[in-house]
Enzyme design. Structure first.
Site, short mmCIF file in Angstrom:
data_model
loop_
_atom_site.label_atom_id
_atom_site.label_comp_id
_atom_site.label_asym_id
_atom_site.label_seq_id
_atom_site.Cartn_x
_atom_site.Cartn_y
_atom_site.Cartn_z
N ARG A 93 6.74 -20.71 -8.59
CA ARG A 93 7.37 -19.43 -8.85
C ARG A 93 8.86 -19.55 -8.56
O ARG A 93 9.30 -20.56 -8.01
CB ARG A 93 6.73 -18.32 -7.99
CG ARG A 93 7.00 -18.46 -6.51
CD ARG A 93 6.26 -17.42 -5.66
NE ARG A 93 6.91 -16.11 -5.67
CZ ARG A 93 6.71 -15.17 -4.74
NH1 ARG A 93 5.91 -15.40 -3.70
NH2 ARG A 93 7.31 -14.01 -4.83
N ARG A 94 9.63 -18.53 -8.90
CA ARG A 94 11.05 -18.46 -8.57
C ARG A 94 11.79 -19.73 -8.99
O ARG A 94 12.57 -20.30 -8.23
CB ARG A 94 11.23 -18.25 -7.07
CG ARG A 94 10.69 -16.92 -6.59
CD ARG A 94 10.80 -16.72 -5.11
NE ARG A 94 10.83 -15.31 -4.78
CZ ARG A 94 10.80 -14.81 -3.54
NH1 ARG A 94 10.70 -15.62 -2.53
NH2 ARG A 94 10.84 -13.53 -3.33
N TYR B 254 0.83 -1.22 0.00
CA TYR B 254 0.00 0.00 0.00
C TYR B 254 0.86 1.25 0.00
O TYR B 254 0.41 2.30 -0.46
CB TYR B 254 -0.99 -0.02 1.17
CG TYR B 254 -1.94 -1.17 1.04
CD1 TYR B 254 -2.74 -1.30 -0.11
CD2 TYR B 254 -2.01 -2.17 1.98
CE1 TYR B 254 -3.57 -2.38 -0.29
CE2 TYR B 254 -2.85 -3.26 1.81
CZ TYR B 254 -3.62 -3.36 0.68
OH TYR B 254 -4.44 -4.44 0.49
N PHE C 193 1.35 -9.91 -8.83
CA PHE C 193 2.02 -8.65 -8.46
C PHE C 193 2.54 -7.87 -9.66
O PHE C 193 2.87 -6.70 -9.52
CB PHE C 193 3.04 -8.83 -7.33
CG PHE C 193 4.30 -9.61 -7.60
CD1 PHE C 193 5.24 -9.16 -8.50
CD2 PHE C 193 4.56 -10.76 -6.86
CE1 PHE C 193 6.42 -9.86 -8.69
CE2 PHE C 193 5.74 -11.46 -7.05
CZ PHE C 193 6.67 -11.01 -7.97
#
Ligand code: HAS
Ligand code: CU1
Length: 557
Positions: free
Chosen positions: A441-442, A231, A379
């Site tokens: 992921r990664r 945020y 993201f």
């Protein structure tokens, strides 16, 4: 309030310091972005890592990509942009220039100290730096100093606002300055988590002063910061969507009090949600995770308020430009302005990023997507689009404003915004889909598939999407930098009255129409502190009480 450009010399300091922050931000983004297409193409099975011989491993590249883009670019852009926005919105210079300078020096020092081990492959711990992966101490020290520097920049804004309050007793601060300082306050509160993690755990551990850490406790402190961090990235984009985009579109902010409410709700609700990143972590009782899940859905509310308020504001603009019908007004928005178009496209992508976030936040659906390629899919739509594309759009008015030179090429800027949008649609579609099909992921998926370590034939098409999307995004990056580099050198010099002003939308519903508590700090700080203590206090006490600081450091690279 509109600030006349004749007041220009008054803001010479703010302009200079902002240009330095933006320069570092976009330099970092450029280096970080070099790795994007390499990663995307590798997933598709095309390995071009030989093009970056100074990078030792895929993981070093991934660490540089994440740290430079997600931590360095964002922080430097935000501290620069918000410093400037605060001063102009209050129509007064920064109260203590030395404080802004000190913040800048600390940020720069921290960045250099952290960059050295990163580039030397001595801090290949990814942008989340989870222990027991262990980096060289310089990395942790540098990150800490950079964060402290950003706090100082925040204090400089804060004191400037306090000066304004003193000269304007009983008045409500203008929205932009209020929103900027709320964002920095959120950041200062949120980063207490990593400050504790770094100072009491990672730094002494990497220096050999303590033998071990408790990875579970370290992760908990990390996500205390890590969630509100998103945020901290998002709110400057929201500030622009509320207060700047409607002006660029030729309209008004629909409701100023509602915008204030959204910002204060973010302050109060952003921190106590970190466990939605730790749903699968052992050692945290399910009830606490459930509480954080509920609070995650609570922080969805200020985003819904934002969607409504910004949509209404753009509607006012579209209608003022002669648009009609339920959606016909959208076509009447000035799509020829890259500074606005980039932001509109960012908003559209964020609808999908936000929906993905709600799926992540669901306690049981999270099990399906956690640690899969879905998460980078999410993201890149949020920080990689809603935020980054908005910041890119902001540069298209801010750079001419700061340098007094016309944007070098509007068509190139428009093409840049659209290629980012199209590239991201393809890229994130691929990642979301392949993640749902179980791809981790990664991971060097291309290499793993070639070596027959694992493969699912359903991955083939989405991984091609990832590769193609990544290449389009890189083209967009190149288009961006042609304008960023050419404008200050080759852009037409503007006469004083031609320099674009900082856009500040007038509000249709003025702040005075809302209750006073929407402009007061104390009740919101109290609510913030109370929620953090309730949602983190007892469980942190328990995790600290039972901590076993026994894990040595690992350097698998
Ligand atoms: Fe997230 C993981 C939940 C928002 C970033 N998130 C991540 C990670 C990152 C990230 C970086 O609950 C990965 C961390 C890692 O490396 O492990 N996220 C959420 C939720 C939201 C959310 C509920 N995330 C963001 C934002 C980010 C961000 C914003 C960056 C800036 N996220 C999660 C969860 C995980 C997670 C779990 C952990 C997953 C796991 O298991 O690892 C919400 O705040 C989203 C609410 C937003 C909306 C959208 C509102 C739409 C708006 C646009 C309006 C459009 C208009 C268009 C007006 C519901 C405001 C008009 C246009 C015209 C043309 C007319
Ligand atoms: Cu989160």
């Amino acid at each position: 309030m509109t600030v006349a450009t004749s007041a220009k010399p008054k803001f010479a300091f703010e302009k200079r310091i902002t240009l330095i922050h933006l320069g570092v931000a976009f330099f970092a983004l450029f280096l970080g972005s070099l790795y994007g297409p390499l990663q995307a193409l590798e997933q598709m099975g095309v390995d071009l890592y030989f093009l970056v011989p100074w990078t030792q491993t895929y993981y070093q590249g991934l660490t540089l990509h994440g740290v430079l883009n997600a931590l360095v670019f964002t922080t430097w852009f935000i501290t620069g942009f918000l410093t400037y926005a605060t001063a102009r919105s209050l129509d007064r210079p920064m109260r203590y220039q030395w404080l802004s300078n000190l913040g800048l020096i600390l940020m720069a020092l921290g960045l250099v100290v952290a960059a050295i081990p990163l580039l030397l492959d001595m801090a290949t711990v990814l942008y989340t730096f989870y222990p027991p992966l262990q980096a060289n101490p310089a990395f942790y020290i540098g990150v800490t100093v950079m964060v402290v520097g950003s706090w100082v920049v925040g204090f400089s804004m804060y004191f400037t606002l306090v000066g304004w309050y003193r000269d304007n007793p009983g008045k409500r601060a203008p929205f932009i300055a209020l929103a900027a300082v709320i964002t920095m306050a959120l950041w200062q509160i949120a980063t207490l988590g990593v400050a504790v993690e770094e100072l009491l755990m990672l730094i002494p551990w990497s220096l050999g002063l303590i033998q071990g850490v408790d990875p579970q406790l370290a992760r908990t402190f990390f996500w205390f910061t890590g969630h509100p961090l998103v945020y901290f990235w998002l709110l400057p984009a929201y500030l622009s969507w509320y207060a700047m985009a409607p002006k660029l579109a030729g309209g008004k902010l629909f409701s100023d009090p509602m915008a204030r409410l959204a910002f204060f709700l973010f302050l109060a609700l952003s921190v106590p949600l970190g466990f939605h990143h730790q749903y699968v972590d052992p050692g945290i009782a399910a009830g606490w995770k459930y509480l954080h899940a509920v609070l995650t859905y609570a922080v969805f509310v200020p985003s819904l308020l934002t969607a409504f308020n910004v949509f209404a504001s753009l509607n006012i603009a579209g209608k003022a430009n002669g648009g009609s019908g339920t959606f016909g007004w959208i076509l009447k928005l000035p799509w020829g302005k890259p500074e606005l178009t980039a932001q509109l496209l960012a908003m559209i992508l964020f609808i999908f990023g936000g929906i993905g976030g709600l799926i992540n936040a669901s306690y049981n659906m999270n099990i399906v997507i956690h640690n899969t390629a879905w998460v980078p899919g999410h993201f890149h739509l949020t920080v990689g689009s809603a935020v980054t594309l908005t910041f890119m759009g902001t540069m298209y008015w801010l750079l001419p404003h700061l340098t007094g030179r016309k944007l070098w090429n509007t068509q190139v800027a428009l093409a840049q915004a659209w290629t980012w949008f199209i590239g991201m649609v393809i890229f994130s579609r691929g990642l979301h889909l392949v993640g749902l099909q179980g791809a981790p992921r990664r991971t060097m998926l291309g290499a793993a598939i070639k070596a027959e370590v694992f493969f699912n034939p359903d991955w083939r098409v989405p991984l091609i999407f990832v590769g193609i999307g990544g290449v389009i995004l890189f083209i967009s990056v190149l288009l961006l930098y042609t304008n960023l580099i050419a404008t200050p050198f080759f852009g037409k010099k503007l006469a004083e009255d031609e320099v674009p002003e900082m856009p500040e939308a007038e509000a249709m519903v003025a702040p005075e129409a809302g209750p006073m508590w929407l402009s007061q700090w104390k009740p919101w700080f109290a609510a913030t502190a109370l929620l953090i203590v309730l949602a983190y206090g007892p469980i942190l006490y328990e995790l600290i009480r039972t901590a076993e600081a026994t894990s040595p450091g690992f350097k698998p690279w």
